[in-house]
Motif scaffolding. Structure first.
Motif, short mmCIF file in Angstrom:
data_model
loop_
_atom_site.label_atom_id
_atom_site.label_comp_id
_atom_site.label_asym_id
_atom_site.label_seq_id
_atom_site.Cartn_x
_atom_site.Cartn_y
_atom_site.Cartn_z
N THR A 98 6.77 12.10 -14.80
CA THR A 98 6.19 12.73 -15.99
C THR A 98 6.42 14.23 -15.97
O THR A 98 6.66 14.83 -17.01
CB THR A 98 4.68 12.44 -16.08
OG1 THR A 98 4.08 12.77 -14.83
CG2 THR A 98 4.41 10.99 -16.40
N LEU A 99 6.37 14.82 -14.76
CA LEU A 99 6.63 16.26 -14.67
C LEU A 99 8.06 16.57 -15.10
O LEU A 99 8.32 17.52 -15.82
CB LEU A 99 6.41 16.75 -13.23
CG LEU A 99 4.96 16.94 -12.83
CD1 LEU A 99 4.87 17.23 -11.35
CD2 LEU A 99 4.36 18.07 -13.63
N TRP A 157 5.43 8.46 -10.20
CA TRP A 157 5.03 8.56 -11.60
C TRP A 157 4.71 10.02 -11.95
O TRP A 157 5.11 10.52 -13.01
CB TRP A 157 3.83 7.65 -11.87
CG TRP A 157 3.18 7.87 -13.19
CD1 TRP A 157 2.06 8.59 -13.43
CD2 TRP A 157 3.62 7.39 -14.46
NE1 TRP A 157 1.78 8.59 -14.77
CE2 TRP A 157 2.72 7.85 -15.43
CE3 TRP A 157 4.71 6.61 -14.88
CZ2 TRP A 157 2.84 7.57 -16.79
CZ3 TRP A 157 4.82 6.33 -16.23
CH2 TRP A 157 3.91 6.80 -17.17
N ALA A 158 4.00 10.69 -11.04
CA ALA A 158 3.67 12.09 -11.28
C ALA A 158 4.95 12.91 -11.44
O ALA A 158 5.10 13.70 -12.38
CB ALA A 158 2.82 12.64 -10.14
N ARG A 187 9.88 14.81 -17.08
CA ARG A 187 10.04 14.61 -18.51
C ARG A 187 9.47 15.79 -19.30
O ARG A 187 10.05 16.21 -20.30
CB ARG A 187 9.34 13.32 -18.93
CG ARG A 187 10.28 12.43 -19.68
CD ARG A 187 9.71 11.12 -20.04
NE ARG A 187 8.27 11.16 -20.28
CZ ARG A 187 7.57 10.08 -20.56
NH1 ARG A 187 8.15 8.91 -20.62
NH2 ARG A 187 6.28 10.17 -20.77
N GLU A 188 8.35 16.31 -18.79
CA GLU A 188 7.76 17.46 -19.47
C GLU A 188 8.72 18.65 -19.42
O GLU A 188 8.95 19.34 -20.42
CB GLU A 188 6.45 17.83 -18.78
CG GLU A 188 5.66 18.90 -19.50
CD GLU A 188 4.56 19.48 -18.61
OE1 GLU A 188 3.81 18.70 -18.03
OE2 GLU A 188 4.49 20.71 -18.50
N ALA A 225 2.41 1.64 -3.34
CA ALA A 225 1.46 2.15 -4.34
C ALA A 225 1.35 3.67 -4.24
O ALA A 225 1.34 4.37 -5.26
CB ALA A 225 0.10 1.51 -4.16
N LEU A 226 1.29 4.17 -3.00
CA LEU A 226 1.17 5.63 -2.81
C LEU A 226 2.37 6.34 -3.42
O LEU A 226 2.25 7.35 -4.11
CB LEU A 226 1.07 5.92 -1.31
CG LEU A 226 0.90 7.37 -0.90
CD1 LEU A 226 -0.35 7.95 -1.50
CD2 LEU A 226 0.86 7.47 0.62
N TYR A 227 3.56 5.78 -3.18
CA TYR A 227 4.76 6.47 -3.67
C TYR A 227 4.98 6.22 -5.15
O TYR A 227 5.65 7.03 -5.81
CB TYR A 227 5.97 6.11 -2.81
CG TYR A 227 5.86 6.81 -1.48
CD1 TYR A 227 6.23 8.14 -1.36
CD2 TYR A 227 5.27 6.18 -0.38
CE1 TYR A 227 6.06 8.82 -0.17
CE2 TYR A 227 5.09 6.85 0.81
CZ TYR A 227 5.49 8.17 0.91
OH TYR A 227 5.31 8.85 2.09
N VAL A 228 4.43 5.12 -5.68
CA VAL A 228 4.47 4.93 -7.13
C VAL A 228 3.64 6.03 -7.79
O VAL A 228 4.04 6.62 -8.79
CB VAL A 228 3.95 3.53 -7.52
CG1 VAL A 228 3.70 3.45 -9.02
CG2 VAL A 228 4.94 2.47 -7.11
N PHE A 229 2.48 6.33 -7.19
CA PHE A 229 1.64 7.41 -7.71
C PHE A 229 2.44 8.71 -7.77
O PHE A 229 2.54 9.36 -8.81
CB PHE A 229 0.42 7.58 -6.79
CG PHE A 229 -0.58 8.61 -7.24
CD1 PHE A 229 -1.73 8.22 -7.91
CD2 PHE A 229 -0.37 9.95 -6.98
CE1 PHE A 229 -2.66 9.17 -8.31
CE2 PHE A 229 -1.30 10.89 -7.40
CZ PHE A 229 -2.44 10.51 -8.06
N LEU A 230 3.03 9.07 -6.62
CA LEU A 230 3.79 10.33 -6.56
C LEU A 230 5.01 10.26 -7.47
O LEU A 230 5.36 11.23 -8.14
CB LEU A 230 4.21 10.61 -5.12
CG LEU A 230 3.04 10.94 -4.19
CD1 LEU A 230 3.47 10.86 -2.74
CD2 LEU A 230 2.52 12.34 -4.50
N LEU A 270 0.84 -1.21 0.00
CA LEU A 270 0.00 0.00 0.00
C LEU A 270 0.87 1.26 0.00
O LEU A 270 0.68 2.17 -0.81
CB LEU A 270 -0.89 -0.01 1.24
CG LEU A 270 -1.88 1.14 1.36
CD1 LEU A 270 -3.09 0.87 0.50
CD2 LEU A 270 -2.31 1.33 2.80
#
Lengths: 807, 149
Positions: free
Chosen positions: B27-28, B23-24, B30-31, B16-21, B13
């Motif tokens: 991507t940021l 991934w965010a 990379r942008e 999962a929370l830190y995968v969310f952050l 769990l």
């Protein structure tokens, strides 16, 4: 690209909530330590609703607002899914389904709003009408308001079991109004003060209305939002200074004139002064955070329901307890992400209205999160506001999602050139300050959960200790031949203490949810709870798995239940104490204190016990102090060879016989008197027994001992250390000679009857012991009766010593 | 046993929370990376201004930046001691892949190809404009206009 980011984030959020739900389902099995438990399933409805609606919103965003920020909705959805499960876990029958219903309503409105693109124009055009309407609604709560829980400020409109708080949408409308007003006026130029005056008046009207309603948290948010928007629009730092000045002024005035402000500030500054009423909530919140530690107890495995209004005001503490510092850091990071993306949308907005509006909405999320999280962790005084997207509260959830809707719309105009910006500093400052605030909140949470946590959890007002008692077997107390004195009975979840030999209550004490601990239950607590004697790995593993201490260890006492029973039987109806010990080893065989009480009925009798004039809670044997009088004669004979002593000699006697120092034993004992208090010198029966032991033990006072061994895993019984050390009171020969002087005709033991009185209270002492030349185990017995009754004192003493000497 | 399973789930769990952050953030980042590259690759057409001072030959000024301010003030990019100029007279900026000319509320006004300038206007090579009495000719090097967007 946006589509991919958003759908991936939502997938991870789904995985997170799915795991959370599985843990919540299995939690009862972990608590009961068997799969036979009643597993929880009802929250899967909430998860299903969340998944379905999130998917629909995702599709709608991709379709209608393809350029909208892809981080905003997944973060908000994760937060509210998390909150929804936490609320459901707190109360699956009432507030959980309610919040799920409000979630459905909020997301359906979001879904509808995504299709329409003209709300912003509408808001801008009708700002006065909308704001006046909302203010009027808030005003109406003064007359028709209600409170869902029946007490407290009446800030809601209620109908048919649903409640709505009009001050919530007012926040958003105030932001919209200020953004529209300033965007229109600043373009016209003119003097700054004259420009912002109308907005100032309207905002103050709103704040006054809220102050009048005692909705202080919302009033505070209004002031903060007003200040921030003025600062963003004008770039004048003075706006912030003036506002902080006003706030300080209001705060000080409020402290002296408004009771609730004073209570909140007091309980913020000095929470430990009043842990039962004023600061109860905040301390329970800190205890929950401390219990969460770094890794958290797991969903459904903590006890966050102990915090009052956990669902709305203290949802952060609930999450901290069950997901730990890991979880709360992630939660705060989600808010930081939302703030960052919100300000980005603001800076890229194509006109000043949308820029100020987006920044205002984002600040609203940030400030509200900061206020309530700060309140939960004692970083700020407690204000009863909600944590956006997470807390229980329909109006708050709905308004948060409407705010998000506007942010999504504003962030969608990426093909338009951003409006020119004179000074980006204010945006950077506000966004940065909010993020820094949340970062500080994360550090503070770490302070409570990691640094202060272990200390906090040992507080006696931590109710988790007693809950633990229902789930983990507390060790039993056994007598010297392993007969059970006190044990734990019942099945897991309903374990309770059972006192098989209640007459020992003043010595054994009790372990009770309301009255805490006393006696041996208190002094041997660490063994009985398995925190001493169990390996560190086992303690750590049990804490990690269950958040509880390992199974308790049994402790063997030196008490001989047969002799104890004989003593108690004879003491029935008399006030006083009996102590019998092995004169050589100091093991206490009998410790009787009367009157006594039955700890099995503590629930019923607990309140009366403390005020009972007979003082049954006092262990008279160790805590009672009685005048000595003629009872010291045998010691005088041993030390000085005669019974009439000068004051100086008496003082020497007190010192030699150990009357001047409290005995060291695993029990609470009375403080001894100093040598100056010769005229009314008092000793406890335990001290007298130790002194008597010197006569039967060739002049050596043994170290007293009541707990002899503890049963540890693998190794079995391990001898417990004796707290004190033996002391030489006199030479062996005079001790043996003196004791033989006091052997009466026909007896094979020495004995002495003494009397003392002070005022209208009198005490009768009877001392007896094996003589110096006794070949078997040496015993001494001391009987004290709080009345002038030689016959009964002598009878009890003689029967006991004879029983002990001829087993 | 069940507690151990739940312990593993609890750690999953957190992950999962830190995968969310994570991934965010990924991507940021990379942008940001792509935006930086795009900006670095983007070449603006070079602009140069030719004007005739009161004495001497024509002078040509070339610029690297995307904002040029003309005026009498010493901090202007084109700072000229001409009494018909305001302190900050006009601005030339590059945005929306165009060079724009804009009057900064000057006293004597700006004119572009003999027309008074009231709003920001796109300018191209060989346009002529006057700030007060000072005349400029614009030269934009279109060869360097390579866009990699």
């Amino acid at each position: 690209m946006n589509r991919v980011i958003q759908s991936n984030l939502l997938r991870i959020a789904t995985a997170f909530l799915l795991l959370q739900s599985i843990i919540l389902t299995l939690a009862p099995a972990v608590k009961m330590r068997s799969l036979e438990a009643d597993l929880r399933f009802s929250h899967w409805i909430a998860l299903f609703v969340w998944g379905l609606l999130s998917f629909l919103i995702h599709r709608a965003i991709i379709k209608y607002l393809p350029d909208a920020d892809p981080y905003l909705f997944p973060s908000a959805a994760l937060l509210s899914g998390w909150g929804l499960l936490a609320i459901w876990r707190l109360d699956a029958s009432n507030i959980g389904p309610r919040q799920a219903l409000w979630f459905v309503v909020s997301l359906l409105i979001l879904l509808l709003g995504l299709r329409l693109s003209s709300q912003l124009v509408f808001l801008r055009r009708y700002k006065y009408v909308l704001l006046a309407g909302a203010l009027a609604l808030v005003g109406l709560t003064l007359f028709f308001g209600t409170n869902p829980i029946g007490i407290g400020p009446k800030l809601w409109f209620g109908c048919c079991g649903l409640y709505f708080q009009p001050s919530e949408p007012l926040k958003l409308l105030l932001v919209a109004y200020l953004a529209a007003f300033l965007a229109d006026r600043l373009a016209l130029g003119g003097r700054m003060l004259a420009t912002i005056m109308p907005a100032f008046i309207i905002s103050n009207l709103a704040v006054l209305l809220l102050l009048f309603q005692r909705d202080l948290g919302t009033a505070l948010i209004f002031m903060a939002l007003y200040t921030i928007i003025i600062y963003l629009a004008t770039g004048r730092r003075r706006a912030i200074l003036v506002s902080v000045g006003f706030l300080a002024l209001f705060g000080i005035a409020g402290y002296y004139f408004i009771g609730i402000v004073q209570a909140r500030i007091d309980s913020w500054l000095h929470p430990w002064d009043d842990p039962v009423s004023g600061s109860y909530q905040i301390i329970q919140s800190l205890l929950a955070i401390a219990n969460g530690g770094i890794e958290g107890r797991g969903s459904g495995l903590g006890s966050p329901g102990l915090i009052p209004v956990a669902g709305s005001d203290f949802i952060y503490a609930v999450i901290a307890e069950e997901t730990g510092l890991f979880g709360t850091m992630g939660l705060l990071a989600l808010f930081i992400l939302i703030i960052g993306r919100g300000f980005r949308a603001a800076l890229r907005a194509p006109d000043l209205f949308r820029r100020l509006f987006a920044a205002g909405i984002t600040s609203y999320f940030g400030i509200q999160a900061l206020l309530i999280v700060g309140g939960n962790i004692r970083l700020l005084p407690l204000t009863g506001v909600t944590l956006p997207f997470v807390s229980y509260g329909g109006s708050s959830l709905l308004v948060s999602y409407i705010g998000l809707l506007f942010l999504l719309h504003i962030s969608n105009h990426l093909d338009e050139e951003p409006a020119p910006l004179q000074d980006h500093q204010p945006y950077l400052m506000v966004g940065g300050a909010l993020m820094l605030g949340l970062f500080t909140a994360a550090l503070t949470t770490g302070w409570w959960s990691v640094v202060r946590g272990p200390d906090l959890l040992t507080r006696v007002d931590n109710p988790r200790r007693m809950i633990e008692g229902q789930f983990v077997r507390r060790g039993a107390l056994l007598d010297r031949s392993d007969t059970i004195i006190t044990t734990t009975v019942g099945k897991i979840g309903e374990l309770e203490r059972s006192y098989k030999y209640p007459d020992l209550a003043p010595v054994i004490g009790y372990n009770h949810a309301k009255y805490g601990q006393a006696g041996l239950e208190a002094s041997l607590d660490e063994y009985l709870r398995g925190l001493k004697g169990t390996s560190a790995t086992s303690i750590w593993w049990n804490h990690l798995l269950y958040g509880m201490s390992p199974p308790g260890l049994d402790v063997r006492l030196t008490i001989d239940l047969y002799l104890q029973f004989r003593a108690d039987e004879m003491m029935l109806g008399h006030s006083g104490a009996v102590v019998m010990m092995n004169a050589q080893t100091g093991e206490i065989l009998v410790m009787s204190s009367h009157p006594t009480f039955n700890p099995n009925y503590l629930n019923e009798i607990g309140l009366n016990l403390a005020s009972d004039p007979d003082q049954p809670l006092i262990n008279r044997a160790a805590q009672g102090l009685y005048p000595t009088g003629s009872v010291v004669d045998p010691f005088a004979a041993a030390l000085f060879g005669r019974q009439a002593l000068t004051a100086e000699e008496l003082s020497t006697l007190h010192e030699s016989m150990g009357f001047l120092r409290p005995p060291q034993i695993q029990l609470q004992v009375a403080e001894s008197l100093s040598r100056d208090e010769l005229d009314h010198f008092h000793v406890s029966p335990l001290q007298m027994a130790l002194a008597s032991a010197a006569l039967s033990n060739h002049g050596v006072i043994p170290a007293p001992n009541i707990a002899s061994a503890v049963s540890v895993p693998v190794e079995g019984w391990v001898i417990l250390p004796v707290p004190g050390t033996p002391a030489v009171a006199m030479q062996a020969t005079p001790a043996d000679e003196a004791s033989s002087l006091f052997v009466e005709e026909g007896d094979n033991f020495w004995s002495h009857l003494g009397k003392a009185s002070e005022g209208d209270t009198s005490a009768t002492w009877f001392l007896a012991g094996t003589p110096g030349n006794w070949q078997g185990t040496p015993f001494v017995v001391v009987v004290l009766i709080e009345e002038d009754n030689e016959r009964i004192a002598e009878r009890i003493g003689r029967e006991l010593i004879m029983d002990a000497m001829s087993p | 046993m069940i507690a151990t399973v739940v312990l593993v789930l609890r750690f999953a769990l957190s992950i999962a929370l830190y995968v969310f952050l994570g991934w965010a953030l990924w991507t940021l980042w990379r942008e940001l990376d792509q935006q930086g590259k795009a900006l670095a690759d983007q070449k603006k057409p070079r602009i140069s201004l030719r004007y005739k001072p009161e004495w001497g030959n024509d002078r040509v000024l070339s610029f690297q930046q995307t904002e040029i301010i003309i005026g009498r003030h010493a901090q202007c990019d084109v700072s000229l001691m001409d009494e018909t100029l305001s302190a900050q007279h006009a601005r030339i900026t590059y945005h929306h892949r165009q060079w724009w000319l804009e009057d900064l509320n000057s006293t004597n006004g700006t004119s572009l190809n003999e027309h008074p300038l009231t709003t920001p206007t796109v300018i191209i090579s060989d346009d002529e404009f006057k700030c007060g009495n000072v005349a400029f000719v614009i030269r934009i090097d279109t060869e360097e206009t390579t866009s990699t967007q």
